[in-house]
Design an enzyme around this catalytic site. Structure first.
Site, PDB file in Angstrom:
ATOM      1  N   GLY A   1       0.742  -0.790 -13.874  1.00  0.00           N
ATOM      2  CA  GLY A   1      -0.976  -1.104 -14.531  1.00  0.00           C
ATOM      3  C   GLY A   1      -0.167  -2.845 -15.519  1.00  0.00           C
TER       4      GLY A   1
ATOM      5  N   HIS B   1       9.051  -2.475  -8.516  1.00  0.00           N
ATOM      6  CA  HIS B   1       7.718  -1.771  -7.245  1.00  0.00           C
ATOM      7  C   HIS B   1       8.130  -1.651  -5.868  1.00  0.00           C
ATOM      8  CE1 HIS B   1       4.365  -2.895 -10.195  1.00  0.00           C
ATOM      9  NE2 HIS B   1       5.455  -3.719 -10.383  1.00  0.00           N
TER      10      HIS B   1
ATOM     11  N   GLU C   1       7.081  -1.138  -3.382  1.00  0.00           N
ATOM     12  CA  GLU C   1       6.043  -1.633  -2.274  1.00  0.00           C
ATOM     13  C   GLU C   1       6.227  -2.509  -1.560  1.00  0.00           C
ATOM     14  OE1 GLU C   1       5.380  -0.635  -5.359  1.00  0.00           O
ATOM     15  OE2 GLU C   1       3.925  -2.092  -6.453  1.00  0.00           O
TER      16      GLU C   1
ATOM     17  N   ASP D   1     -14.840  -3.970  12.264  1.00  0.00           N
ATOM     18  CA  ASP D   1     -16.182  -3.061  11.528  1.00  0.00           C
ATOM     19  C   ASP D   1     -17.086  -2.735  11.930  1.00  0.00           C
ATOM     20  OD1 ASP D   1     -13.369  -3.862  10.140  1.00  0.00           O
ATOM     21  OD2 ASP D   1     -14.560  -4.229   8.304  1.00  0.00           O
TER      22      ASP D   1
END
Ligand code: XMP
Length: 512
Positions: free
Chosen positions: A54, A171, A173, A229
């Site tokens: 954050g 991080h 990720e 989509d």
């Protein structure tokens, strides 16, 4: 029920990336706002929690926080960056702003790991991590031990192995963390006990079952654009409810070469009511003499609504309006776990007064690459599922100035040649979007022994992650040469080909 991991979102930049990484390991996860209430979290039955990073400090007056009950669920928790600091802060540690620039870390950082810890098992003792934090943990909470260090940060990762709580300042990720994927895998499989059996095949079966339960004998209407989509949404719904689905495909005559026929071919053999509305002439009529880009867009939007409305009126009452909203839209709108449907994303130009009971969004939990995978699973062709994004107003915003049938035909041919050559060179993945534009510039040329005064076509190819910013792609000169020669030779009325070398900003991807 499949195993699920819950990601609590504290507002970090990489939150979606964490979810994608978890799903790449075959583990289903969802991203919820950190304010989610504990009853909902419990009812979700997660096998583990991940707290994201954050932007703020845990001491900021409006610092994002989670229900304190999250530490009493008896399930593993992995806190990342802010999530790690929050965990430390809440469980009795001390988090402080870095006093000097040396303790603040941004970017690639040499880190030393305790590989006896489950999170780092099987990994080298030293590797590079991606750090991005101003605060750091000055004191780890009781019950925790330090499991990784860097020069500036003696507490780069912590663990309370008894309670299965883990926190990392870096991080895992992002790709810059050398063994980030492996660390997440260790957390998911070794700590949370995941089995990694979430597949698109399972998703498909479950989605079909749930759609059948929900829709029952009701009727569904879908505005099919031919984009990835809405096409996948149509295929999924047709499998679930067959003829109770009606797809209205408004062919506004502003599509690429053969696109309308391809869409029709993909759906005409399925068990559904596929309506192709040929509205090309009415769109062209309304666009006649119009040059101003915003005006063109507005006219197309309005006309689209009008056609869709007329068609739906003919159908009578429908119970559900389906749309192809996908997960990034849901996460970005902050809707996370909320049932609220942010209809503005895809409905955009859909009419308010087509009456229906509810909107359904069968793809709202899937990322784009998962939508493509589902499309393949449902038998859509590769050319449909790997289609690049195409704007709603279509070629009208790639013909600069007034749109005419003749100009559209010129652009269609030039664009098809560009796409064909990109495919022939195996470069379709080198750009996220690539297309031709018919400029309103005419210039002098010499063809054969004669003078020409013809149009210039611009080629555009961009690389981008989110389409908010984009860089132009350095395509090989040989390819550009071949495309240029072919366009000038094969497309009447074009004597010049330009390659666009502007990024976004200052340009935009499209020309209008
Ligand atoms: P720009 O030109 O704004 O384009 O840099 C960014 C991305 O958005 C697509 N785009 C649209 N998509 N309706 C759409 O569905 C539109 O009106 C529209 N305008 C631009 C564009 O193709 C690019 O991918």
């Amino acid at each position: 029920m499949e195993q699920r991991v819950l990601i609590l979102d504290f507002g970090g930049q990489y939150d979606q990336l964490i979810a994608r990484r978890v799903r790449e390991h075959g583990v289903y996860c969802e991203v919820w706002p950190c304010t989610a209430d504990i009853e909902s979290i419990r009812a979700f039955h997660p096998i583990g929690l991940i707290f994201t990073g954050g932007p703020g400090s845990v001491y900021a007056p409006d610092a994002p926080d989670a229900d304190k009950g999250v530490f009493s669920l008896g399930i593993p928790v992995l806190g990342i960056c802010y999530g790690c600091q929050l965990m430390a802060h809440r469980l009795g540690g001390l988090v402080t702003p870095a006093q000097s620039d040396t303790a603040r870390e941004y970017g690639k950082t040499e880190t030393r790991f305790d590989t006896a810890c489950a999170l780092f098992r099987g990994l080298p003792e030293d590797s590079v991590t991606w750090m991005s934090h101003g605060d750091y943990m000055a004191k780890v909470p009781d019950g925790f031990r330090v499991i990784a260090r860097s020069d500036a940060c003696p507490n780069a990762a912590i663990a309370d192995e008894k309670r299965r709580f883990y926190g990392v300042q870096f991080h895992p990720e992002v790709d810059h963390t050398e063994y980030g994927k492996e660390m997440l895998r260790n957390f998911l499989f070794d700590v949370c006990g995941a089995s990694g059996d979430w597949t698109m095949e399972n998703f498909r079966a479950r989605a079909v079952r749930e759609l059948r339960e929900k829709i029952g004998e009701g009727r569904v209407l879908l505005a099919l654009s031919g984009g990835v989509d809405s096409s996948v949404c149509a295929a999924l719904l047709s499998e679930a409810v067959g003829r109770r689905l009606t797809c209205v495909f408004v062919d506004h005559g502003l599509l690429r070469l053969n696109e309308g026929d391809e869409v029709e071919a993909a759906f005409s053999e399925r068990e559904l009511n596929f309506l192709r509305v040929d509205a090309a002439s009415r769109f062209l009529r309304r666009l006649s003499g119009v040059e101003e880009p915003e005006r063109k867009r507005k006219i197309i939007g309005e006309e689209f609504i009008r056609v869709f409305e007329e068609e739906s009126r003919k159908l009578g009452t429908v119970d559900y309006l389906a749309q192809g909203t996908i997960y990034p839209d849901v996460i970005e709108s902050g809707a996370g776990n909320a049932a609220v449907i942010k209809s503005h994303h895809n409905v955009g130009g859909l009419p308010d007064h087509v009456s229906f009971r509810e909107i359904i969004e069968p793809l709202r939990l899937l990322f784009k690459d998962e939508v493509r995978q589902l499309g393949r699973e449902l038998g859509l062709t590769e050319s449909m599922v790997s289609r690049q994004p195409f704007p709603g107003p279509g070629l009208a915003i790639r013909v600069i100035g007034e749109v005419t049938e003749e100009k559209l035909a010129t652009l269609r041919s030039a664009d098809a040649i560009f796409r064909e050559e990109m495919a022939r060179c195996g470069l379709t993945h080198a750009a996220d979007q690539y297309f031709a534009v018919l400029t309103n510039m005419r210039s002098v040329g010499v063809m054969g022994d004669g003078r020409s005064y013809d149009h210039a076509v611009a080629l555009r190819a961009v690389a981008t992650k989110d389409f908010m910013t984009a860089d132009w792609v350095r395509l090989p000169y040989d390819l550009l040469d071949r495309v240029s020669v072919r366009i000038v030779n094969e497309v009447p009325g074009v004597n010049r080909v330009l390659y666009d070398i502007t990024s976004k900003p200052p340009s935009t991807v499209e020309y209008e």
